[in-house]
Write an enzyme that holds these catalytic residues in place. Structure first.
Site, PDB file in Angstrom:
ATOM      1  N   ASN A   9     -50.358  15.870 -78.217  1.00 61.69           N
ATOM      2  CA  ASN A   9     -51.679  15.261 -78.337  1.00 61.69           C
ATOM      3  C   ASN A   9     -52.072  15.264 -79.808  1.00 61.69           C
ATOM      4  O   ASN A   9     -52.426  16.298 -80.355  1.00 61.69           O
ATOM      5  CB  ASN A   9     -52.669  16.076 -77.490  1.00 61.69           C
ATOM      6  CG  ASN A   9     -54.100  15.602 -77.641  1.00 61.69           C
ATOM      7  OD1 ASN A   9     -54.362  14.550 -78.222  1.00 61.69           O
ATOM      8  ND2 ASN A   9     -55.031  16.385 -77.108  1.00 61.69           N
ATOM      9  N   LYS A  11     -54.580  13.965 -81.191  1.00 63.30           N
ATOM     10  CA  LYS A  11     -56.043  13.970 -81.403  1.00 63.30           C
ATOM     11  C   LYS A  11     -56.398  12.923 -82.480  1.00 63.30           C
ATOM     12  O   LYS A  11     -55.749  11.884 -82.546  1.00 63.30           O
ATOM     13  CB  LYS A  11     -56.530  15.379 -81.741  1.00 63.30           C
ATOM     14  CG  LYS A  11     -56.030  16.401 -80.702  1.00 63.30           C
ATOM     15  CD  LYS A  11     -56.664  17.742 -80.784  1.00 63.30           C
ATOM     16  CE  LYS A  11     -56.089  18.641 -79.699  1.00 63.30           C
ATOM     17  NZ  LYS A  11     -56.666  19.982 -79.676  1.00 63.30           N
ATOM     18  N   HIS A  94     -59.720  16.303 -71.331  1.00 67.13           N
ATOM     19  CA  HIS A  94     -59.465  17.298 -72.372  1.00 67.13           C
ATOM     20  C   HIS A  94     -60.774  18.029 -72.687  1.00 67.13           C
ATOM     21  O   HIS A  94     -61.845  17.424 -72.681  1.00 67.13           O
ATOM     22  CB  HIS A  94     -58.905  16.624 -73.630  1.00 67.13           C
ATOM     23  CG  HIS A  94     -58.395  17.620 -74.615  1.00 67.13           C
ATOM     24  ND1 HIS A  94     -59.237  18.312 -75.456  1.00 67.13           N
ATOM     25  CD2 HIS A  94     -57.151  18.092 -74.846  1.00 67.13           C
ATOM     26  CE1 HIS A  94     -58.514  19.157 -76.172  1.00 67.13           C
ATOM     27  NE2 HIS A  94     -57.246  19.043 -75.822  1.00 67.13           N
ATOM     28  N   GLU A  96     -62.112  18.920 -75.343  1.00 70.32           N
ATOM     29  CA  GLU A  96     -62.908  18.339 -76.439  1.00 70.32           C
ATOM     30  C   GLU A  96     -63.736  17.162 -75.926  1.00 70.32           C
ATOM     31  O   GLU A  96     -64.862  16.949 -76.362  1.00 70.32           O
ATOM     32  CB  GLU A  96     -61.973  17.931 -77.591  1.00 70.32           C
ATOM     33  CG  GLU A  96     -61.432  19.162 -78.321  1.00 70.32           C
ATOM     34  CD  GLU A  96     -60.051  19.002 -78.907  1.00 70.32           C
ATOM     35  OE1 GLU A  96     -59.581  17.860 -79.096  1.00 70.32           O
ATOM     36  OE2 GLU A  96     -59.421  20.055 -79.193  1.00 70.32           O
ATOM     37  N   GLU A 166     -55.379  24.293 -69.816  1.00 73.06           N
ATOM     38  CA  GLU A 166     -55.639  24.570 -71.227  1.00 73.06           C
ATOM     39  C   GLU A 166     -56.847  25.489 -71.347  1.00 73.06           C
ATOM     40  O   GLU A 166     -57.996  25.012 -71.355  1.00 73.06           O
ATOM     41  CB  GLU A 166     -55.923  23.266 -71.974  1.00 73.06           C
ATOM     42  CG  GLU A 166     -54.764  22.286 -71.938  1.00 73.06           C
ATOM     43  CD  GLU A 166     -54.791  21.380 -73.145  1.00 73.06           C
ATOM     44  OE1 GLU A 166     -53.821  21.388 -73.896  1.00 73.06           O
ATOM     45  OE2 GLU A 166     -55.805  20.677 -73.352  1.00 73.06           O
ATOM     46  N   GLY A 172     -56.401  25.303 -80.393  1.00 79.19           N
ATOM     47  CA  GLY A 172     -56.633  25.213 -81.833  1.00 79.19           C
ATOM     48  C   GLY A 172     -57.046  26.521 -82.481  1.00 79.19           C
ATOM     49  O   GLY A 172     -57.452  26.541 -83.638  1.00 79.19           O
ATOM     50  N   SER A 212     -52.492  26.436 -78.433  1.00 81.19           N
ATOM     51  CA  SER A 212     -51.741  27.164 -79.459  1.00 81.19           C
ATOM     52  C   SER A 212     -50.295  27.439 -79.060  1.00 81.19           C
ATOM     53  O   SER A 212     -49.749  28.517 -79.347  1.00 81.19           O
ATOM     54  CB  SER A 212     -52.466  28.462 -79.837  1.00 81.19           C
ATOM     55  OG  SER A 212     -53.740  28.170 -80.357  1.00 81.19           O
TER      56      SER A 212
HETATM   57  P1  PGA Z   1     -53.448  23.167 -79.793  1.00 77.36           P
HETATM   58  O1  PGA Z   1     -54.164  22.060 -78.852  1.00 77.36           O
HETATM   59  O2  PGA Z   1     -51.984  23.149 -79.447  1.00 77.36           O
HETATM   60  O3  PGA Z   1     -53.737  22.735 -81.183  1.00 77.36           O
HETATM   61  O4  PGA Z   1     -54.095  24.492 -79.450  1.00 77.36           O
HETATM   62  C1  PGA Z   1     -53.768  21.875 -77.539  1.00 77.36           C
HETATM   63  C2  PGA Z   1     -54.556  20.740 -76.926  1.00 77.36           C
HETATM   64  O5  PGA Z   1     -55.741  20.601 -77.256  1.00 77.36           O
HETATM   65  O6  PGA Z   1     -54.032  19.951 -76.119  1.00 77.36           O
END
Ligand code: PGA
Length: 249
Positions: A9, A11, A94, A96, A166, A172, A212
């Site tokens: 992803n 983003k 997601h 976010e 997740e 992140g 992560s």
């Molecule tokens: P990350 O994000 O690997 O940077 O923690 C995962 C995601 O948001 O799908």
């Protein structure tokens, strides 16, 4: 046997040129691997058609789609448009999108319906925030997300869904769920799905871990019986790291 999937992803990262270059390298590296997982990249909307041109073995996902089928919805991109551009997967729900753009499970239910009706495979994200885990509410929170956004689907429709667990506190942050925490939740999710749709359907659903995930921890996470791959954010922005995670299978 259920599919192993590693999806990147991106983003809101990479210019168009950078994105095409990254996709080219990922394709090159992925095509040199034998078997293993289905590799997927999810670039920003603008990049999708150009990135698609450089992919052969790697699949392509959008990061979102509209909750309406067409019409006066300025700035939105429909599931039908994605399908017409050859897009295969769409990430929905997601954290976010839930946190910054007010996406509720009711909105996500509409997006999932449109994605499925247009032949896209939803990668449906679920997961608890830190305070929910600290209060030991995480299992219930995830069950409610699944029930409210997905459990109106028939078993046939549900069998076309990919789930991504997740934990929001791991996205992140550099803090990864432990292998045991991931397995506990994935096993729980599969149990919830089995209760609703039967064991045969539940056993065929790919459940990805996200948060992560890196080359250094992917092997341990993916070794769990209910972890079928990963949804990768930060580490998908560099081809070597991303393919390092794919190789963890
Ligand atoms: P990350 O994000 O690997 O940077 O923690 C995962 C995601 O948001 O799908």
């Amino acid at each position: 046997m259920r599919k192993k999937i590693v999806a990147g992803n991106w983003k809101m990262n990479k210019t168009l040129q950078e994105g095409v270059a990254l996709a080219q390298t990922v394709e090159q590296m992925a095509s040199a691997l034998s078997g293993g997982a289905q590799v997927v990249v999810a670039p920003p909307f603008l990049h999708l058609t150009e990135v698609k041109k450089v992919l052969k073995t790697v699949s392509i996902a959008a990061q979102n789609c509209a909750a309406e089928s067409s019409g006066a919805y300025t700035g939105e991109v429909s599931a039908a448009m994605l399908k017409s551009a050859g897009i295969e997967y769409v990430i929905l729900g997601h954290s976010e999108r839930r946190a910054y753009y007010g996406e509720t499970d009711a909105i996500l239910a509409k997006k999932v319906d449109l994605a499925l009706a247009n032949g896209l495979t939803p990668i449906f994200c679920c997961g608890e925030v830190l305070s929910e885990r600290e209060q030991n509410l995480h299992l219930g929170v995830v069950k409610t997300q699944l029930a409210d956004a997905l459990f109106h689907l028939s078993a046939e429709q549900f069998s076309r869904i990919v789930i991504a667990y997740e934990p929001v506190w791991a996205i992140g942050t550099g803090v990864t769920a432990t292998s045991d925490q991931a397995q506990e939740m994935h096993h729980y999710i599969r149990g919830v799905l089995a209760e609703k749709y039967g064991a045969a359907v539940a056993n065929e659903i790919s459940i990805l871990y996200g948060g992560s995930c890196k080359p250094s921890n992917a092997g341990e996470l993916f070794a769990n019986p209910d972890v079928d791959g990963g949804l990768i954010g930060g580490a998908s922005l560099e081809a070597g790291d991303f393919i390092g995670i794919v190789k963890a299978f």
